[in-house]
Design a protein around this motif. Structure first.
Motif, PDB file in Angstrom:
ATOM      1  N   GLU A 238      10.200   2.736   8.676  1.00  0.00           N
ATOM      2  CA  GLU A 238       9.173   3.705   8.329  1.00  0.00           C
ATOM      3  C   GLU A 238       9.125   4.810   9.367  1.00  0.00           C
ATOM      4  OE1 GLU A 238       5.524   1.556   8.249  1.00  0.00           O
ATOM      5  OE2 GLU A 238       6.008   0.419   6.437  1.00  0.00           O
ATOM      6  N   LEU A 239       8.986   6.033   8.899  1.00  0.00           N
ATOM      7  CA  LEU A 239       8.689   7.171   9.760  1.00  0.00           C
ATOM      8  C   LEU A 239       7.507   7.917   9.161  1.00  0.00           C
ATOM      9  CD1 LEU A 239      11.938   6.797  10.315  1.00  0.00           C
ATOM     10  CD2 LEU A 239      11.662   9.053  11.377  1.00  0.00           C
ATOM     11  N   PRO A 240       6.435   8.152   9.892  1.00  0.00           N
ATOM     12  CA  PRO A 240       6.189   7.646  11.255  1.00  0.00           C
ATOM     13  C   PRO A 240       5.813   6.172  11.230  1.00  0.00           C
ATOM     14  CG  PRO A 240       4.258   8.824  10.461  1.00  0.00           C
ATOM     15  CD  PRO A 240       5.322   8.999   9.408  1.00  0.00           C
ATOM     16  N   ALA A 241       5.703   5.604  12.421  1.00  0.00           N
ATOM     17  CA  ALA A 241       5.366   4.186  12.527  1.00  0.00           C
ATOM     18  C   ALA A 241       3.984   3.929  11.957  1.00  0.00           C
ATOM     19  CB  ALA A 241       5.420   3.745  13.990  1.00  0.00           C
TER      20      ALA A 241
ATOM     21  N   THR B 239       0.842  -1.189   0.000  1.00  0.00           N
ATOM     22  CA  THR B 239       0.000   0.000   0.000  1.00  0.00           C
ATOM     23  C   THR B 239       0.879   1.242   0.000  1.00  0.00           C
ATOM     24  OG1 THR B 239      -1.689  -1.164   1.261  1.00  0.00           O
ATOM     25  CG2 THR B 239      -1.799   1.232   1.264  1.00  0.00           C
ATOM     26  N   PRO B 240       0.584   2.239  -0.814  1.00  0.00           N
ATOM     27  CA  PRO B 240       1.396   3.470  -0.808  1.00  0.00           C
ATOM     28  C   PRO B 240       1.531   4.029   0.602  1.00  0.00           C
ATOM     29  CG  PRO B 240      -0.109   3.504  -2.656  1.00  0.00           C
ATOM     30  CD  PRO B 240      -0.487   2.308  -1.831  1.00  0.00           C
ATOM     31  N   PHE B 241       2.755   4.416   0.957  1.00  0.00           N
ATOM     32  CA  PHE B 241       3.050   4.934   2.294  1.00  0.00           C
ATOM     33  C   PHE B 241       2.959   6.451   2.266  1.00  0.00           C
ATOM     34  CE2 PHE B 241       6.155   6.170   5.651  1.00  0.00           C
ATOM     35  CZ  PHE B 241       5.501   5.598   6.723  1.00  0.00           C
ATOM     36  N   ALA B 242       2.243   7.025   3.222  1.00  0.00           N
ATOM     37  CA  ALA B 242       1.987   8.465   3.198  1.00  0.00           C
ATOM     38  C   ALA B 242       2.887   9.260   4.136  1.00  0.00           C
ATOM     39  CB  ALA B 242       0.527   8.734   3.554  1.00  0.00           C
ATOM     40  N   GLY B 243       3.854   8.611   4.773  1.00  0.00           N
ATOM     41  CA  GLY B 243       4.671   9.294   5.767  1.00  0.00           C
ATOM     42  C   GLY B 243       5.930   9.922   5.191  1.00  0.00           C
ATOM     43  N   GLU B 244       6.900  10.178   6.085  1.00  0.00           N
ATOM     44  CA  GLU B 244       8.149  10.824   5.685  1.00  0.00           C
ATOM     45  C   GLU B 244       9.077   9.893   4.923  1.00  0.00           C
ATOM     46  OE1 GLU B 244      10.323  12.892   8.811  1.00  0.00           O
ATOM     47  OE2 GLU B 244       8.531  12.790  10.055  1.00  0.00           O
ATOM     48  N   LEU B 245       9.212   8.652   5.415  1.00  0.00           N
ATOM     49  CA  LEU B 245      10.261   7.775   4.900  1.00  0.00           C
ATOM     50  C   LEU B 245       9.794   6.336   4.832  1.00  0.00           C
ATOM     51  CD1 LEU B 245      13.353   7.561   4.128  1.00  0.00           C
ATOM     52  CD2 LEU B 245      13.699   6.827   6.490  1.00  0.00           C
ATOM     53  N   MET B 246      10.039   5.707   3.677  1.00  0.00           N
ATOM     54  CA  MET B 246       9.944   4.267   3.531  1.00  0.00           C
ATOM     55  C   MET B 246      11.298   3.818   2.995  1.00  0.00           C
ATOM     56  SD  MET B 246       8.747   1.212   3.519  1.00  0.00           S
ATOM     57  CE  MET B 246       6.996   1.365   3.878  1.00  0.00           C
ATOM     58  N   PHE B 247      12.086   3.188   3.854  1.00  0.00           N
ATOM     59  CA  PHE B 247      13.452   2.792   3.519  1.00  0.00           C
ATOM     60  C   PHE B 247      13.551   1.280   3.535  1.00  0.00           C
ATOM     61  CE2 PHE B 247      17.604   1.399   5.183  1.00  0.00           C
ATOM     62  CZ  PHE B 247      18.463   1.944   4.234  1.00  0.00           C
TER      63      PHE B 247
END
Length: 348
Positions: free
Chosen positions: A345-348, A290-298
């Protein structure tokens, strides 16, 4: 008799500069000569000893900590040209605005690892630093043995270390005796927690991720570790220390069908700021995220191989890394049976 080192500052006209340093800045005269027509003076103040002398050196810059809370940084110029900067001794952390970017970093791409603090080899996993907001490094200690580290801390918003292979002996402020971090283990270093790396195995490797990218490492020469105290619930800037032990953490069902996950408990330790997990196949060879809407997906491949599906197909192998921009769909295809993917991930 102990001698104090002096900083030489050029001063071709002593009298007005001497008045400025003594009356405006509170320095005191230690030596001055010749008596009939003074040209040279040594002053002490603010933890410094200065030597004002004509014809040699530079006027330079002095940085003096602000003495009262609420005072504003400012600067002055001495008659001899020396710049005086009154600065906050503990300025707040500056977290730059996020500049989202799709990144794939392979082992063979770009420059090799460079030597960093305490002789460790650092490989940059986010070359653009996402506008200076995040830094990720693949860190290695090839030879092993004692590490020339010292008690220190970091002025950071977030910092974690995940052990890829080997082991290291670490010690942290108020977290008991030194312990071993082994392959698969994860450590959360809360803001300003004092710590030290004592020794490592040969071929020791970790992935370290921090925010902001540019942050200070400060020595604490007054503290000895271990402290003799154990406080698992101690609050360090809104976070708690975490040592997630892989051997004590079971694999469980993942949100990705026929994949399984091993968590770390980082979401709880950071009060929801970040999370970290390892994902591996349990029958399938791929998934759509699912597309992540937060600051970081590493992501970082600890082992195995796969194809990253985002803006095309990107073949990945061991120690390759990627960053997915916020809101973009992505997935994994063609995962090898031994794939282990680290996700942060940020945020969790």
């Amino acid at each position: 008799m102990s001698q104090t080192a002096e900083v030489l500052i050029r001063c071709d006209d002593l009298a007005p500069t001497l008045r400025f340093f003594t009356q405006e800045l509170g320095f005191r005269i230690e030596t001055i000569f010749p008596a009939d027509d003074p040209k040279v003076a040594s002053l002490s103040g603010h933890g410094l000893r200065l030597r004002l002398e004509p014809g040699v050196g530079e006027a330079g810059t002095l940085r003096i900590p602000l003495e009262s809370e609420g005072s504003q940084p400012r600067s002055l110029a001495a008659p001899n040209g020396t710049r005086i900067e009154f600065v906050d001794p503990d300025p707040p952390i500056e977290v730059p605005p996020l500049q989202s970017e799709f990144i794939v970093t392979r082992v063979g791409d770009g420059p090799g690892a460079g030597e960093g603090r305490a002789g460790m080899l650092y490989r940059d996993l986010i070359p653009g630093r996402l506008g200076g907001r995040f830094i990720a490094s693949h860190i290695a200690i090839p030879e092993g043995g004692p590490v020339s580290d010292w008690v220190h801390f970091h002025k950071i918003r977030f910092q974690m270390i995940f052990c890829r292979q080997g082991w290291a002996r670490l010690v942290y402020e108020d977290q008991g005796e030194p312990f071993l971090m082994r392959a698969g283990d994860c450590v959360l270093q809360p803001p300003r927690i004092r710590h030290r790396v004592l020794e490592s195995s040969p071929a020791f490797e970790v992935v370290e991720l921090g925010c902001p990218a540019l942050h200070e490492t400060l020595a604490d020469h007054a503290m000895t570790l271990p402290t003799g105290r154990l406080d698992r619930e101690r609050d360090y800037g809104g976070q708690r220390f975490l040592h997630a032990v892989a051997a004590d953490t079971p694999w469980t069902a993942s949100a990705y069908p026929d994949f399984e996950v091993r968590g770390t408990g980082m979401a709880r330790a950071t009060a929801g700021l970040a999370d970290c997990r390892t994902v591996r196949p349990a029958g399938a060879t791929g998934f759509s995220a699912t597309p992540f809407a937060g600051e970081l997906m590493f992501g970082f491949l600890l082992a195995g191989s796969a194809s990253l599906d985002c803006r095309g197909a990107h073949a990945l192998g061991p120690a390759d890394a990627f960053v997915i921009p916020a809101g973009e769909a992505w997935g994994i295809n063609g995962a090898s049976a031994d794939l282990e993917l680290l996700q942060v991930e940020l945020p969790a």
